[in-house]
Design an enzyme around this catalytic site. Structure first.
Site, mmCIF file in Angstrom:
data_model
loop_
_atom_site.group_PDB
_atom_site.id
_atom_site.type_symbol
_atom_site.label_atom_id
_atom_site.label_comp_id
_atom_site.label_asym_id
_atom_site.label_seq_id
_atom_site.Cartn_x
_atom_site.Cartn_y
_atom_site.Cartn_z
ATOM 1 N N LYS A 1 14.370 155.332 -72.899
ATOM 2 C CA LYS A 1 13.129 155.428 -73.623
ATOM 3 C C LYS A 1 11.951 154.865 -72.835
ATOM 4 O O LYS A 1 10.791 155.116 -73.168
ATOM 5 C CB LYS A 1 13.250 154.615 -74.930
ATOM 6 N N GLY A 2 12.246 154.054 -71.835
ATOM 7 C CA GLY A 2 11.228 153.200 -71.212
ATOM 8 C C GLY A 2 10.038 153.925 -70.602
ATOM 9 O O GLY A 2 8.947 153.371 -70.540
ATOM 10 N N ASP B 1 10.562 153.897 -65.942
ATOM 11 C CA ASP B 1 9.632 152.787 -66.151
ATOM 12 C C ASP B 1 9.673 151.791 -65.004
ATOM 13 O O ASP B 1 8.644 151.364 -64.507
ATOM 14 C CB ASP B 1 9.903 152.102 -67.511
ATOM 15 N N ASP C 1 14.807 148.793 -60.601
ATOM 16 C CA ASP C 1 15.287 147.424 -60.538
ATOM 17 C C ASP C 1 16.471 147.388 -59.556
ATOM 18 O O ASP C 1 16.252 147.421 -58.350
ATOM 19 C CB ASP C 1 15.664 147.040 -61.980
ATOM 20 N N LYS D 1 10.703 146.724 -58.560
ATOM 21 C CA LYS D 1 11.111 145.319 -58.387
ATOM 22 C C LYS D 1 12.102 145.242 -57.221
ATOM 23 O O LYS D 1 13.314 145.142 -57.413
ATOM 24 C CB LYS D 1 11.802 144.876 -59.686
ATOM 25 N N PHE E 1 11.096 139.113 -65.742
ATOM 26 C CA PHE E 1 11.338 140.106 -66.783
ATOM 27 C C PHE E 1 10.023 140.455 -67.459
ATOM 28 O O PHE E 1 9.357 139.588 -68.022
ATOM 29 C CB PHE E 1 12.358 139.609 -67.809
ATOM 30 N N VAL E 2 9.664 141.733 -67.388
ATOM 31 C CA VAL E 2 8.377 142.169 -67.918
ATOM 32 C C VAL E 2 8.563 143.098 -69.110
ATOM 33 O O VAL E 2 9.571 143.804 -69.202
ATOM 34 C CB VAL E 2 7.537 142.868 -66.827
ATOM 35 N N ASP F 1 10.849 147.292 -72.802
ATOM 36 C CA ASP F 1 11.212 146.542 -74.010
ATOM 37 C C ASP F 1 12.062 145.316 -73.707
ATOM 38 O O ASP F 1 12.617 145.174 -72.607
ATOM 39 C CB ASP F 1 12.029 147.435 -74.949
ATOM 40 N N ARG G 1 7.556 147.721 -76.611
ATOM 41 C CA ARG G 1 7.217 148.953 -75.877
ATOM 42 C C ARG G 1 5.787 149.391 -76.149
ATOM 43 O O ARG G 1 5.156 150.041 -75.332
ATOM 44 C CB ARG G 1 8.138 150.101 -76.304
HETATM 45 P P1 XMP Z 1 18.125 149.662 -62.707
HETATM 46 O O1 XMP Z 1 18.721 148.297 -62.492
HETATM 47 O O2 XMP Z 1 19.177 150.667 -63.067
HETATM 48 O O3 XMP Z 1 17.315 149.405 -63.990
HETATM 49 O O4 XMP Z 1 17.212 150.068 -61.591
HETATM 50 C C1 XMP Z 1 16.318 150.133 -64.471
HETATM 51 C C2 XMP Z 1 16.256 149.816 -65.924
HETATM 52 O O5 XMP Z 1 16.467 148.420 -66.202
HETATM 53 C C3 XMP Z 1 15.610 147.972 -67.213
HETATM 54 N N1 XMP Z 1 14.822 146.838 -66.671
HETATM 55 C C4 XMP Z 1 13.849 146.201 -67.310
HETATM 56 N N2 XMP Z 1 13.348 146.376 -68.539
HETATM 57 N N3 XMP Z 1 11.827 144.627 -68.161
HETATM 58 C C5 XMP Z 1 12.338 145.574 -68.948
HETATM 59 O O6 XMP Z 1 11.861 145.731 -70.074
HETATM 60 C C6 XMP Z 1 12.273 144.386 -66.909
HETATM 61 O O7 XMP Z 1 11.752 143.504 -66.222
HETATM 62 C C7 XMP Z 1 13.347 145.219 -66.467
HETATM 63 N N4 XMP Z 1 14.039 145.276 -65.305
HETATM 64 C C8 XMP Z 1 14.923 146.288 -65.483
HETATM 65 C C9 XMP Z 1 14.715 149.148 -67.547
HETATM 66 O O8 XMP Z 1 15.151 149.699 -68.753
HETATM 67 C C10 XMP Z 1 14.898 150.147 -66.430
HETATM 68 O O9 XMP Z 1 14.824 151.493 -66.836
#
Ligand code: XMP
Length: 185
Positions: free
Chosen positions: A42-43, A99, A102, A130, A151-152, A158, A164
């Site tokens: 959903k992000g 979104d 990570d 990130k 963590f943002v 979310d 969100r």
């Molecule tokens: P990966 O690790 O698969 O993760 O690259 C991507 C997803 O991890 C969640 N994510 C976050 N969500 N604040 C959030 O609200 C954060 O700081 C954060 N870091 C990772 C997010 O859903 C993203 O799609």
């Protein structure tokens, strides 16, 4: 500012200026080319809505859902759901939008699934990057902002399903993150 936030990282006007810059880059790369924007739910819902409305190119839209289990500091299982039908992907150039990049697991596995369904090309575009948390060797072709390992929330991102709808991005107060079992999408 929201009382659950430690501080605001990107204001609404900074975000929209960043997306203005990004949309110029994206529209140049896809100039004269038909493509499909695939948003990861959903992000990315808020980001993709602002992005596509700034693109003058002819484009289609599709959606995929991804969810990971485990807290945000570990790499848990990834569920990919609602993949578009092969008829929507086959022979198409795709711009995969998320979104935040990570660990890289989501973008890597969703991209692989889309290529397996017949897409000819998958470029990637993220609102936030990130790099400090990367586990898989993947970089986004387009990104708006780089962030540190914090963590943002907000602007689609979310925590436990909340925040969100905030029009800005902020750092969540650390005491609210502890005990988290699910990184929401
Ligand atoms: P990966 O690790 O698969 O993760 O690259 C991507 C997803 O991890 C969640 N994510 C976050 N969500 N604040 C959030 O609200 C954060 O700081 C954060 N870091 C990772 C997010 O859903 C993203 O799609």
């Amino acid at each position: 500012m929201h009382r659950d936030l430690e501080r605001i990282l990107f204001s609404e006007s900074e975000i929209l200026a960043g997306i203005d810059r990004l949309s110029v880059e994206v529209s140049e790369v896809y100039s004269g080319v038909e493509f499909t924007v695939v948003a990861i739910l959903k992000g990315s819902c808020i980001f993709v809505a602002d992005l596509v409305r700034r693109l003058p190119n002819p484009l289609e839209m599709a959606f995929v859902a991804a969810r990971s289990y485990g807290d945000h500091t570990t790499s848990g299982e990834l569920d990919i759901d609602l993949l578009p039908a092969e008829s929507e992907l086959s022979g198409r150039r795709l711009l995969l939008v998320d979104d935040i990049l990570d660990t890289g697991r989501t973008l890597f596995h969703v991209r692989t699934a889309l290529l397996d369904r017949g897409a000819t090309e998958v470029r990637t575009c993220v609102f936030l990057d990130k790099p400090a948390r990367r586990v898989i060797d993947i970089e986004a072709d387009f990104r708006v902002f780089e962030v540190e390992d914090q963590f943002v929330v907000g602007y689609g991102l979310d925590h436990a399903g909340r925040y969100r709808n905030l029009p800005f991005v902020g750092i969540l107060r650390p005491e609210l993150i502890e005990g988290d079992q699910e990184a929401g999408r």
